[in-house]
Scaffold this active site. Structure first.
Site, mmCIF file in Angstrom:
data_model
loop_
_atom_site.group_PDB
_atom_site.id
_atom_site.type_symbol
_atom_site.label_atom_id
_atom_site.label_comp_id
_atom_site.label_asym_id
_atom_site.label_seq_id
_atom_site.Cartn_x
_atom_site.Cartn_y
_atom_site.Cartn_z
ATOM 1 N N GLU A 163 129.687 59.091 38.510
ATOM 2 C CA GLU A 163 129.987 59.697 39.815
ATOM 3 C C GLU A 163 128.765 60.453 40.286
ATOM 4 O O GLU A 163 128.160 61.219 39.522
ATOM 5 C CB GLU A 163 131.180 60.645 39.698
ATOM 6 N N GLU A 168 129.292 68.520 47.937
ATOM 7 C CA GLU A 168 130.604 69.140 47.893
ATOM 8 C C GLU A 168 130.465 70.586 48.366
ATOM 9 O O GLU A 168 129.466 71.239 48.085
ATOM 10 C CB GLU A 168 131.180 69.149 46.479
#
Length: 413
Positions: A163, A168
């Site tokens: 990932e 974020e």
């Protein structure tokens, strides 16, 4: 540092089923591609269309359902209810405090709706410049993200799939975004990453910002608005497996609540929106090539246009000759006269000269061109540098610790 997360996102059941069919896209910039052109756009969405329209279904699929894995609170809805164009060239992903259809979540009746999009089965990337220009929401419990998962997720599971979190943000950190790698042995709270904080008390929700990674074999480099804030290579993994030299697909979502951001509280105003101006993936190719311009407008040049192994690479007046025509390959190489830009003897120390050498696939010949116009050798974690900050003809090019100075800035192509 990245805040601890007890569990990471896993794809919802519907997406997992789709992945298990093995129906992945082939739009990737592959390491063995030999005929793409420099700065080739392999994926682009500028979200043009009528206000209220759904996203382009040839590029994106919409996930639906809840997500127990992170204890998120939202239900992801289908169609254009929570993900729609605004008619002004933006995608708006909206989180609402509502439950119009009696949606059921892991904790009971859902309290919020939102949206999550991905490109699985429609587009995958392997290396390149991956970016999104976005304005994030604000408020406790908001968790917007732009990220990627390995396209082999359905076969190997998470975190073996890998990932790459491009960006974020959690609502209680309005001035900070995070970039993180997750893989086998370094997932969840053990992910490898860093944060970037805006100066002067600015909040990311106040304006659009461009979040990007420059991704090459054995290297991922993060930037915000062209400012590089971290670079990761296999050397950062303490011997654990690097799982990022393969195709990944893209994901955009706005989560509400969960282990990391915490749940909304009385201070959280709804609705909140993640506004996306564009998403693009570009990759340099090994096509006709072009000049690499540096300090004083001079060009990276193969001395005397000599293609022999060990020939010096220098600054020189730009003249358009083959000695100054460089192609940046999706395999991480930079080539001229049929050979590769090379750190002499595989050196990693400041002052290691660069030269022309027969291409051999070694780490000494791997380079990343970043959004900040650095040319970085990941093995050394150092930048291509004009020695002595000189723009004189014949100035030798070398490796040096990246400092952001003008003698380390290059315009490619």
């Amino acid at each position: 540092m990245v805040r601890p997360r007890l569990l990471r996102r896993c794809l919802l059941a519907a997406l997992s089923a789709a992945l298990l069919t093995g129906s992945f896209g082939t739009g990737a910039a592959r390491a063995d591609t030999a005929d793409v052109t420099p700065a080739a756009v392999t994926f682009s969405d500028t979200f043009d269309g009528a206000a209220g329209a759904a996203v382009d279904s040839s590029k994106w699929q919409i996930e639906t359902g809840d997500n127990v894995n992170n204890h998120e609170r939202q239900y992801y809805t289908a169609g254009n209810r929570n993900a729609a164009l605004d008619g002004q060239g933006h995608l708006v992903i909206t989180a609402r405090r509502e439950n119009p259809s009696n949606y059921q979540c892991w904790y009971g009746t859902c309290q919020y709706t939102s949206a999550r999009l991905n490109t699985s089965g429609k587009f995958t990337a392997q290396y390149g410049h991956v970016e999104a220009r976005m304005k994030v929401p604000r408020g406790q419990g908001m968790w917007p993200a732009f990220w990627m998962l390995g396209a082999d997720l359905g076969q190997v599971g998470w975190p073996n799939s890998g990932e790459i979190d491009v960006m974020e943000n959690v609502g209680f950190e309005p001035a900070t975004v995070h970039g993180t790698l997750h893989g086998p042995g370094y997932s969840g709270s053990g992910g490898i990453g860093a944060g970037y904080t805006l100066p002067g008390g600015q909040a990311f929700a106040d304006a659009f910002h461009t979040f990007a990674v420059d991704w090459a074999p054995d290297s991922v480099t993060w930037s915000v608005d062209g400012t590089v804030y971290q670079r990761r290579t296999p050397a950062d993994l303490a011997g654990k497996q690097w799982v990022f030299n393969k195709p990944f697909f893209l994901i955009l979502n706005l989560a509400v609540g969960g282990y990391w951001p915490g749940d909304p509280d009385g201070s959280t105003v709804f609705p909140q929106a993640l506004v996306v101006d564009h998403v693009s993936v570009t990759t340099s190719g090994s096509g006709a090539g072009g000049a690499i311009r540096g300090l004083g407008g001079k060009c990276a040049d193969v001395a005397a246009a000599n293609s022999a192994d060990g020939t010096a690479v220098q600054l020189y007046d730009c003249n358009g000759t083959a000695a100054q025509q460089w192609s940046v390959g999706s395999d991480g190489t930079i080539r001229a006269l049929g050979k590769c830009l090379d750190a002499a003897s595989g050196g990693t120390a400041d002052g290691t000269v660069v030269q022309l050498w027969t291409c051999n696939g070694s780490a000494a010949q791997q380079w990343v061109v970043t959004a900040a116009r650095d040319i970085v050798n990941p093995q050394a974690d150092k930048c291509l540098d004009a020695a002595g900050n000189s723009s004189a003809n014949g100035t030798r090019l070398q490796l040096w610790t990246c400092s952001g100075t003008a003698n380390q800035k290059w315009t490619v192509g």
